[in-house]
Design a protein around this motif. Structure first.
Motif, PDB file in Angstrom:
ATOM      1  N   ASN A  42       0.943  -1.313   0.106  1.00  0.00           N
ATOM      2  CA  ASN A  42      -0.016   0.041  -0.016  1.00  0.00           C
ATOM      3  C   ASN A  42       0.773   1.461   0.101  1.00  0.00           C
ATOM      4  O   ASN A  42       1.569   1.614   1.024  1.00  0.00           O
ATOM      5  CB  ASN A  42      -0.874  -0.064   1.288  1.00  0.00           C
ATOM      6  CG  ASN A  42      -1.696   1.151   1.366  1.00  0.00           C
ATOM      7  OD1 ASN A  42      -1.765   2.090   0.476  1.00  0.00           O
ATOM      8  ND2 ASN A  42      -2.250   1.202   2.647  1.00  0.00           N
ATOM      9  N   LYS A  87       0.004   4.436  -0.291  1.00  0.00           N
ATOM     10  CA  LYS A  87      -0.626   5.453   0.268  1.00  0.00           C
ATOM     11  C   LYS A  87      -0.474   6.624  -0.870  1.00  0.00           C
ATOM     12  O   LYS A  87      -0.475   6.584  -2.135  1.00  0.00           O
ATOM     13  CB  LYS A  87      -0.209   5.700   1.658  1.00  0.00           C
ATOM     14  CG  LYS A  87      -0.270   4.406   2.233  1.00  0.00           C
ATOM     15  CD  LYS A  87      -0.100   4.670   3.911  1.00  0.00           C
ATOM     16  CE  LYS A  87      -0.120   3.454   4.721  1.00  0.00           C
ATOM     17  NZ  LYS A  87      -0.152   3.513   6.162  1.00  0.00           N
ATOM     18  N   VAL A 101       1.536  -4.044   3.485  1.00  0.00           N
ATOM     19  CA  VAL A 101       2.819  -3.222   3.936  1.00  0.00           C
ATOM     20  C   VAL A 101       2.589  -1.947   3.538  1.00  0.00           C
ATOM     21  O   VAL A 101       2.368  -1.830   2.186  1.00  0.00           O
ATOM     22  CB  VAL A 101       3.852  -4.043   3.476  1.00  0.00           C
ATOM     23  CG1 VAL A 101       5.112  -3.266   4.016  1.00  0.00           C
ATOM     24  CG2 VAL A 101       3.733  -5.364   4.019  1.00  0.00           C
TER      25      VAL A 101
END
Ligand code: PGA
Length: 249
Positions: free
Chosen positions: A9, A11, A233
């Protein structure tokens, strides 16, 4: 035995150029494996580039970090599941704690999103997890089960059977604190029990991942724990060398 899942991930990191550079480096050092599943969740702005970079690697899946519960319309700033699918995404994160805490995503919204995602033929990866105060009050299981049950409540049984879930204690995300594998195992077991009951025994394809401060040092121990089917993660997936070590565990 099902294959472990390693999900990255990213983000709000890495635009299209950085995404391309990262993925080309990763692909060069990571030959296809058929004994594990890897999923990248880049930003919405980088989805198309990531889909193109991964076009010849069916062993690696692409996911979108968030979608709206409607397929299209006047929703400025939102990403539609159909757009994500068009970029090559086959998985969609739902209910990440940052969405819940910072953007007001409710359990009911996660339910609507899961339904839209499944209807579009993608797999929802529903994130659940308790905050620190809830953890300290000993109500982890009731919080997680409420998020889980509501989140999947609009799915049909056939869709329920293929859902991915990530247990991510909020106090472990980005903090360097990881849940003890034995504590995470208890929550994972409760999640699996729910699916077993809801699906009358057919739970084979439901995968329950752990997330929260996973790194190259603790990944192997976590993924080896009973009930932990893989890892979601964040920070540690941003470094391509660290991520290559994690998926090699
Ligand atoms: P972290 O994030 O690995 O940086 O703790 C995990 C997540 O938010 O999915």
């Amino acid at each position: 035995m099902q294959k472990p899942v390693f999900a990255a991930n990213w983000k709000m990191h890495y635009g299209p150029q950085e995404t391309r550079t990262y993925l080309l480096k990763f692909l060069a050092s990571y030959p296809p494996h058929d004994d594990r599943t890897i999923i990248f969740f880049p930003s919405a702005a980088s989805l198309a580039v990531a889909g193109f970079a991964l076009r010849d690697r069916p062993d690696i899946l692409l996911g979108v970090q968030n979608v709206h519960w409607e397929e299209k319309g006047a929703f400025t700033g939102e990403t539609s599941v159909l757009m994500a699918r068009d970029c090559g995404a086959t998985v969609a994160l739902v209910g990440h704690s940052e969405r819940r805490q910072l953007f007001g995503e409710t359990d009911e919204m996660t339910a609507r999103k899961c339904a839209t995602i499944a209807r579009a033929g993608l797999t929802p990866l529903l994130c659940v997890g308790e905050r620190l105060d809830e953890h300290e009050r000993g109500i982890t299981q009731s919080i997680v089960m409420r998020q889980l049950k509501t989140g999947v409540s609009r799915l049909e049984k056939s869709q329920l059977a293929t859902v991915l879930v990530a247990y991510e204690p909020v106090w472990a995300i980005g903090t360097g604190k990881t849940a003890k594998p034995e504590d995470a195992t208890v929550v994972h077991a409760a999640i699996r029990r729910y699916f077993r009951e809801a699906l009358a025994g057919q739970t084979d394809s439901v995968r329950v991942l752990y997330g929260g401060s996973v790194n190259a040092e603790n990944a192997a121990e976590l993924v080896a724990a009973p009930e932990i089917d893989g890892l979601l993660v964040g920070g540690a997936s941003l470094d391509v060398d660290v991520w290559t070590r994690i998926v090699g565990t």
